[in-house]
Design an enzyme around this catalytic site. Structure first.
Site, mmCIF file in Angstrom:
data_model
loop_
_atom_site.group_PDB
_atom_site.id
_atom_site.type_symbol
_atom_site.label_atom_id
_atom_site.label_comp_id
_atom_site.label_asym_id
_atom_site.label_seq_id
_atom_site.Cartn_x
_atom_site.Cartn_y
_atom_site.Cartn_z
ATOM 1 N N ASP A 98 -27.972 -27.119 19.946
ATOM 2 C CA ASP A 98 -26.624 -26.574 20.010
ATOM 3 C C ASP A 98 -25.833 -27.376 21.028
ATOM 4 O O ASP A 98 -26.243 -27.503 22.184
ATOM 5 C CB ASP A 98 -26.672 -25.099 20.426
ATOM 6 C CG ASP A 98 -25.684 -24.247 19.655
ATOM 7 O OD1 ASP A 98 -24.562 -24.731 19.436
ATOM 8 O OD2 ASP A 98 -26.023 -23.113 19.289
ATOM 9 N N ASP A 206 -20.677 -26.380 18.650
ATOM 10 C CA ASP A 206 -20.008 -25.103 18.854
ATOM 11 C C ASP A 206 -18.486 -25.290 18.917
ATOM 12 O O ASP A 206 -18.000 -26.152 19.660
ATOM 13 C CB ASP A 206 -20.519 -24.483 20.158
ATOM 14 C CG ASP A 206 -20.078 -23.065 20.360
ATOM 15 O OD1 ASP A 206 -20.535 -22.183 19.616
ATOM 16 O OD2 ASP A 206 -19.270 -22.829 21.289
ATOM 17 N N GLU A 265 -19.194 -26.234 13.853
ATOM 18 C CA GLU A 265 -18.717 -24.854 13.741
ATOM 19 C C GLU A 265 -17.206 -24.877 13.913
ATOM 20 O O GLU A 265 -16.696 -25.354 14.926
ATOM 21 C CB GLU A 265 -19.349 -23.964 14.815
ATOM 22 C CG GLU A 265 -18.936 -22.503 14.651
ATOM 23 C CD GLU A 265 -19.044 -21.690 15.932
ATOM 24 O OE1 GLU A 265 -19.238 -20.471 15.836
ATOM 25 O OE2 GLU A 265 -18.909 -22.269 17.029
ATOM 26 N N HIS A 338 -26.091 -15.866 15.380
ATOM 27 C CA HIS A 338 -26.096 -15.105 16.627
ATOM 28 C C HIS A 338 -24.764 -14.420 16.905
ATOM 29 O O HIS A 338 -24.676 -13.576 17.811
ATOM 30 C CB HIS A 338 -26.444 -16.035 17.791
ATOM 31 C CG HIS A 338 -25.434 -17.116 18.004
ATOM 32 N ND1 HIS A 338 -25.280 -18.180 17.136
ATOM 33 C CD2 HIS A 338 -24.489 -17.300 18.964
ATOM 34 C CE1 HIS A 338 -24.312 -18.960 17.552
ATOM 35 N NE2 HIS A 338 -23.809 -18.453 18.667
ATOM 36 N N ASP A 339 -23.721 -14.753 16.134
ATOM 37 C CA ASP A 339 -22.392 -14.175 16.336
ATOM 38 C C ASP A 339 -22.019 -13.148 15.266
ATOM 39 O O ASP A 339 -20.920 -12.594 15.319
ATOM 40 C CB ASP A 339 -21.322 -15.275 16.329
ATOM 41 C CG ASP A 339 -21.320 -16.101 17.596
ATOM 42 O OD1 ASP A 339 -21.754 -15.588 18.649
ATOM 43 O OD2 ASP A 339 -20.888 -17.267 17.541
#
Length: 568
Positions: A98, A206, A265, A338-339
């Site tokens: 990430d 991210d 993302e 995870h979100d």
């Protein structure tokens, strides 16, 4: 033969804090992941995406990074990381890190130096601005502009020592890097090359579409009932974003072999923009994470304002993205991460048809054109959590929203808690459910967040050898992508587009064609398939109900998924 290796790949995301704890301190770690690598092998995935394990104060659970090249002691050591990387590669699994470079932690040495003085050589590494003209620092509306933070409140934080503000689109402890400064970009590319040289296989980036801001940082529109303005038009897909991503490709990936994966993302990205980002001829990214389908159940007030998303809504969104990226570009296919709350609770039925709806939703996703992602526990059919009160939550986004909604906006606490239970990110962050034993087999200590109470029924130990389990079905879906080139590289066409219950489509490559029929409701579905005679005697490839029809006979049971194949 697949155009790119990742067309036929499946990615598994691990949120290290919640996956497996080897030390008994209640927090997942690298050795816990090492101990469960064979779970990934049994599932059949090709790539592991690892949420941040870098040094961090953990204001946002590791997405606030204080040192990009150190492993946080909470998760283990550098040697543990090397052992994990070697263990994955020995099993034929790639590792994607990430990458969080829109912002750092305010404890990163770069920001510490930047904040040390207005004359610091690194002052311009972040977005510093004086208060509005005619205002006093710290007073209401003195912020340089009216932008809202994604985590509630203003996107600006006052530094009392200098009297200036710094920009943070997320937590106040996550100051935004100034990508206009070439020294910032140099430092980021150097760090990325360091990780690739160490052996990692790419990056999931991210909120990477937020790195280019309109330098003037103008005010945004303030929506009714909101305290702050929407700055997205001035930082989402900003003026230099394509330049920055192409430069990153040239400085980091050009000249290396083709084993690497770059995933962006991109909240708010459109189809036309995604085509530009992922067109291989432009040398920017391999694929995007877009948010349209996971925004469908958000009302006008945003993610906490619920609306019901219909099957037609889902088909329309997925269908447009499939058609829009058909000629050039590539999409990440996901329900969970995870979100996001758990899909079986969100778009399925976790009370009456948990296994059936989990597998039906998996079928819809995995057989589309794109690269599927499985988030830890999704392969077990893990569900949302019955949080009892605000003290059960850990996520800064949820806690900040509760404080603002109840404290500043006067919302009823019960209504806010209902929204958090439905949409909050902690639904995805409770411990992985390994066994029916204490703490779901996650830890011998007290977990940092309590496990979902249903772990005694839903856990890996119960599913691994059960041929009827969600896990077994996900394994079959992944195997189908691996062995059927039509899934990796075939064209996509929606059928029964207006049917209110069915999500149905074909995939075609040469003379091979798949028909995917899925009932996304708890009621029987009847349909009239155009050209149904062509599917008479078709090969049955996969289905989630053993006692249901295995042909396109015009009806599907509640939450039934059926995959047929034929050669023309």
């Amino acid at each position: 033969m697949s155009e790119k290796w990742w067309h036929s790949a499946v990615v598994y995301q691990i949120y290290p804090r919640s996956f497996a704890d080897s030390t008994g301190d209640g927090v997942g770690d690298l050795r816990g992941i090492i101990d469960h690598l064979d779970h990934l092998v049994a599932l059949g995935v090709d790539v592991l995406w690892l949420s941040p394990i870098y040094a961090s104060p953990h204001d946002d659970n590791g997405y606030d990074i204080s040192d990009y090249q150190e492993i946080d002691p909470l998760f283990g050591t550098s040697d543990d990381f090397d052992e994990l990387l070697a263990g994955l590669h020995e099993r034929g699994i790639k590792l994607v890190m990430d990458l969080v470079v829109n912002h750092t932690s305010d404890e990163h040495p770069w920001f510490v130096e930047s904040a040390s003085s207005p004359d610091s050589p690194k002052r311009d590494w972040y977005w510093w601005r004086p208060p509005r003209e005619g205002t006093t620092p710290g007073e209401h509306s003195a912020e340089p502009n009216n932008w809202a933070s994604f985590f509630s409140g203003s996107a600006w934080q006052l530094d009392p020592a200098s009297g200036e503000y710094y920009l943070h689109l997320f937590s106040r402890k996550q100051p935004d890097l100034n990508w206009e400064n070439p020294e910032v970009r140099d430092a980021v590319y150097e760090m990325m090359n360091w990780w690739l040289d160490r052996g990692v296989d790419g990056f999931r980036m991210d909120v990477i579409n937020l790195i280019s801001k309109v330098p003037e940082l103008p005010d945004g529109v303030v929506a009714p009932g909101r305290l702050f303005g929407d700055g997205y038009p001035f930082y989402g897909q900003g003026p230099r974003i394509h330049e920055f991503l192409h430069e990153m490709h040239e400085r980091v990936f050009a000249g290396r072999d083709d084993r690497y994966l770059t995933v962006g993302e991109m909240p708010g990205v459109t189809i036309d923009e995604a085509k530009l980002f992922t067109d291989q001829a432009r040398s920017e990214l391999d694929m995007v994470f877009q948010f349209e389908h996971v925004d469908l159940d958000h009302g006008p007030g945003g993610k906490w304002d619920h609306r019901n998303a219909t099957v037609l809504d889902l088909k329309e969104s997925f269908g447009r993205w499939q058609e829009g990226l058909a000629a050039a570009g590539w999409n990440s296919l996901y329900w969970n991460n995870h979100d996001q709350p758990r899909v079986v609770s969100r778009f399925g039925d976790d009370r009456h048809y948990r296994r059936e709806s989990a597998t039906a939703l998996g079928t819809v996703l995995h057989l589309q054109r794109g690269t599927p992602y499985v988030y830890q526990g999704e392969e077990l059919g893990m569900t949302n959590v019955p949080f009892q009160g605000i003290d059960d939550f850990r996520d800064i986004e949820s806690l900040n929203y509760y404080a603002e909604a109840v404290g500043s906006l006067g919302a009823a606490p019960g209504d806010v808690l209902a929204a958090l239970r439905r949409t909050g990110r902690d639904n995805a962050r409770t411990p992985m459910q390994w066994t029916a034993g204490p703490n779901a087999g996650f830890s011998t200590g007290t977990p940092w967040i309590a496990p979902n109470p249903n772990f005694t029924q839903i856990n890996a130990a119960a599913e691994l050898d059960d041929p009827t389990s969600v896990f077994a079905y996900y394994r079959a879906l992944i195997d189908l992508r691996h062995r059927e080139p039509v899934v990796a590289d075939g064209t996509f066409e929606l059928v029964l587009r207006e049917h209110p219950q069915l999500f149905a489509y074909t995939r075609t490559l040469g003379d091979r064609q798949l028909l995917v029929l899925v009932n996304l409701t708890g009621e029987p579905a009847h349909y009239d398939l155009p050209g149904v005679s062509e599917w008479t005697g078709a090969e049955f490839l996969l289905g989630n109900l053993d006692d249901a029809t295995r042909s396109a006979d015009g009806s599907l049971a509640p939450w039934q998924a059926l995959v047929l194949a034929r050669n023309s």
